[in-house]
Design an enzyme around this catalytic site. Structure first.
Site, PDB file in Angstrom:
ATOM      1  CG  HIS A   1      -0.743   0.024 -17.784  1.00 11.67           C
ATOM      2  ND1 HIS A   1      -0.962   1.294 -17.314  1.00 11.67           N
ATOM      3  CD2 HIS A   1      -1.522  -0.791 -17.049  1.00 11.67           C
ATOM      4  CE1 HIS A   1      -1.842   1.257 -16.333  1.00 11.67           C
ATOM      5  NE2 HIS A   1      -2.203   0.009 -16.150  1.00 11.67           N
TER       6      HIS A   1
ATOM      7  CG  ASN B   1      -0.149  11.182 -19.593  1.00 10.66           C
ATOM      8  OD1 ASN B   1      -0.587  10.592 -18.614  1.00 10.66           O
ATOM      9  ND2 ASN B   1       0.876  12.000 -19.511  1.00 10.66           N
TER      10      ASN B   1
ATOM     11  N   GLY C   1       9.442   5.511 -19.669  1.00 11.50           N
ATOM     12  CA  GLY C   1       8.119   4.915 -19.710  1.00 11.50           C
ATOM     13  C   GLY C   1       8.076   3.699 -20.616  1.00 11.50           C
ATOM     14  CG  ASP C   2       6.003   3.372 -23.411  1.00 13.54           C
ATOM     15  OD1 ASP C   2       4.786   3.325 -23.146  1.00 13.54           O
ATOM     16  OD2 ASP C   2       6.534   4.336 -23.984  1.00 13.54           O
TER      17      ASP C   2
ATOM     18  CB  SER D   1       9.314  -9.632 -17.441  1.00 20.32           C
ATOM     19  OG  SER D   1       8.288  -9.878 -18.373  1.00 20.32           O
ATOM     20  CB  THR D   2      11.057 -14.555 -19.961  1.00 23.86           C
ATOM     21  OG1 THR D   2      10.064 -15.340 -19.284  1.00 23.86           O
ATOM     22  CG2 THR D   2      12.302 -14.456 -19.083  1.00 23.86           C
TER      23      THR D   2
END
Length: 428
Positions: free
Chosen positions: A41, A38, A12-13, A411-412
């Site tokens: 984001h 729970n 996750g995360d 992703s940057t």
């Protein structure tokens, strides 16, 4: 055009919120299919920060958003989140949000049980205490209160009595006071009109959208390593987080779920207890935590950090049938002279290329690392692959080789537009 299913491929995360937000700009419908509130984001859109936990990310884009039957829903939290987002200028109307009428509810007694169990246990799981696990228990036990039950007050009363008969023994054993059936009934009736305004047969809406050729984006929560079957059990969540759940948790057939996109950080993090072979406790770990801002959106808990673990991600690729990954937070590695990737585990005198299911073996696993030269140049904000330095490109290519899946998106930064498209998931 293919539909897309987004799942976390670690604990996750991984940055699913940003990627789903980026993809939802090109989708017509966004669907949550498991979990609860729970796993929060964060979305950053035009400099404005949105923190979601239950609402599908598509709401920020004004896309039709569906909370599927596989989600357990805290109705009080849902309404609070709707109001909070509305205060930021995004009106969540029944035309924008659909709540599956067969989704099960999280009630205050579920939160009580979740928190009391964790407090009493000598083996902490690391639960958020929000009632997700106990709600899923009642769902499987066929005693849950569902969204549709709110429309039938007379039938709801005996269902509450039956539910409380089960919870009474549990509460007494944990030293909790008896739950009051009338108070729970009154509380549910108070919010029923507003909740029911969003309720529909979600499967039917999705079936119509699919047949009309609309692009559907399935948004997973948590990560594959927290899957109740395939994760580091018992340090897992209470739902199936793997891509196969997109079908069961939305009411659509498996053929409709399309391209499976796994979201992967360029390093590894974990919240709460459980095995973490590649965890770091040194200055590099502090760098990842500080630069990556590794704090839970919902809980505020610091995340444990470590090197990229290709063993675990390769396992997730297989279990989910991942077609490609979105590699996030590459910029967090900027400035590290030497990088390491976990390529195996040493357990006793053996080296294995997968994480065993047994707790003893998981605890004994020590990482086998491969070193890669790092870089000093910044990758932050890069929007083209050619903008990356040679060593960053080598790192990305090595990750692809080790996990057995191509990088489709890169992703940057947290900003939506700081994303490099290498393969369009919607093109299949």
């Amino acid at each position: 055009m293919a539909n897309v299913t987004v799942v976390g491929a670690q604990w996750g995360d991984e940055g699913k919120g940003k990627i789903v937000d980026w993809l939802s700009n090109r989708a017509d419908v966004v669907v949550r299919f498991q979990g609860g509130h729970n796993a929060g984001h964060t979305l950053v859109v035009d400099g404005k920060v949105y923190k979601l936990a239950l609402l599908p990310s598509g709401v920020v884009q004004g896309k039709l958003s569906v909370i599927g039957n596989g989600v357990v829903v805290d109705p009080w939290h849902l309404l609070s989140e709707i109001d909070k987002i509305a205060d930021q200028g995004v009106a969540i109307t029944p035309d924008l949000l659909i709540l599956a009428d067969n989704a099960c509810l999280i009630l205050p007694l579920h939160r009580d049980l979740d928190q009391a169990r964790e407090a009493a246990s000598t083996q902490k799981i690391g639960t958020t205490g929000r009632g997700i696990g106990p709600a899923y228990e009642d769902k499987v036990g066929r005693r849950a209160i569902r969204v549709a039950d709110l429309a039938d007050p007379e039938a709801l009363k005996p269902k509450i009595e039956r539910l409380l008969a089960h919870h009474g023994a549990l509460r007494r054993g944990l030293g909790l006071p008896e739950a009051n059936a009338q108070e729970l009934f009154d509380a549910l009736m108070e919010l029923a009109p507003r909740i029911l305004s969003y309720a529909q047969p979600a499967w039917r809406v999705l079936d119509q959208a699919y047949k009309a050729g609309r692009r559907i984006l399935f948004e997973g929560a948590q990560g594959s390593l927290l899957d109740v079957d395939h994760g580091t059990y018992p340090f897992v969540t209470s739902s199936n987080t793997a891509a196969g759940q997109a079908s069961a948790g939305s009411g659509m057939g498996p053929s409709a779920t399309g391209f499976v996109l796994g979201i992967v950080k360029a390093y590894t993090t974990r919240v709460g207890e459980g095995p973490f072979p590649a965890e770091l406790f040194d200055e590099v770990g502090k760098h990842l935590s500080t630069v990556g801002r590794e704090v839970g959106v919902n809980t505020g808990r610091a995340r444990r950090c470590g090197w990229f673990d290709s063993v675990l991600v390769r396992q997730s690729v297989a279990i989910n049938g991942i077609h490609g990954v979105a590699l996030t937070k590459l910029d967090v590695l900027d400035g590290l002279k030497t990088l390491k990737i976990c390529v195996g585990y040493k357990i006793g005198d053996k080296v294995v290329d997968y994480l065993p299911a047994g707790l003893r073996d998981q605890a004994a696993a020590t990482p086998v690392y491969e070193e890669i030269e790092g870089w000093t140049e910044s990758t932050a904000g890069a929007r083209s692959f050619k903008d990356l330095n040679a060593n960053a490109i080598k790192y990305v290519r090595r990750v692809e080789e080790l996990i057995g899946a191509p990088v489709a998106l890169l992703s940057t930064s947290p900003e939506r537009d700081d994303t490099i498209l290498m393969r369009d998931p919607f093109q299949g």
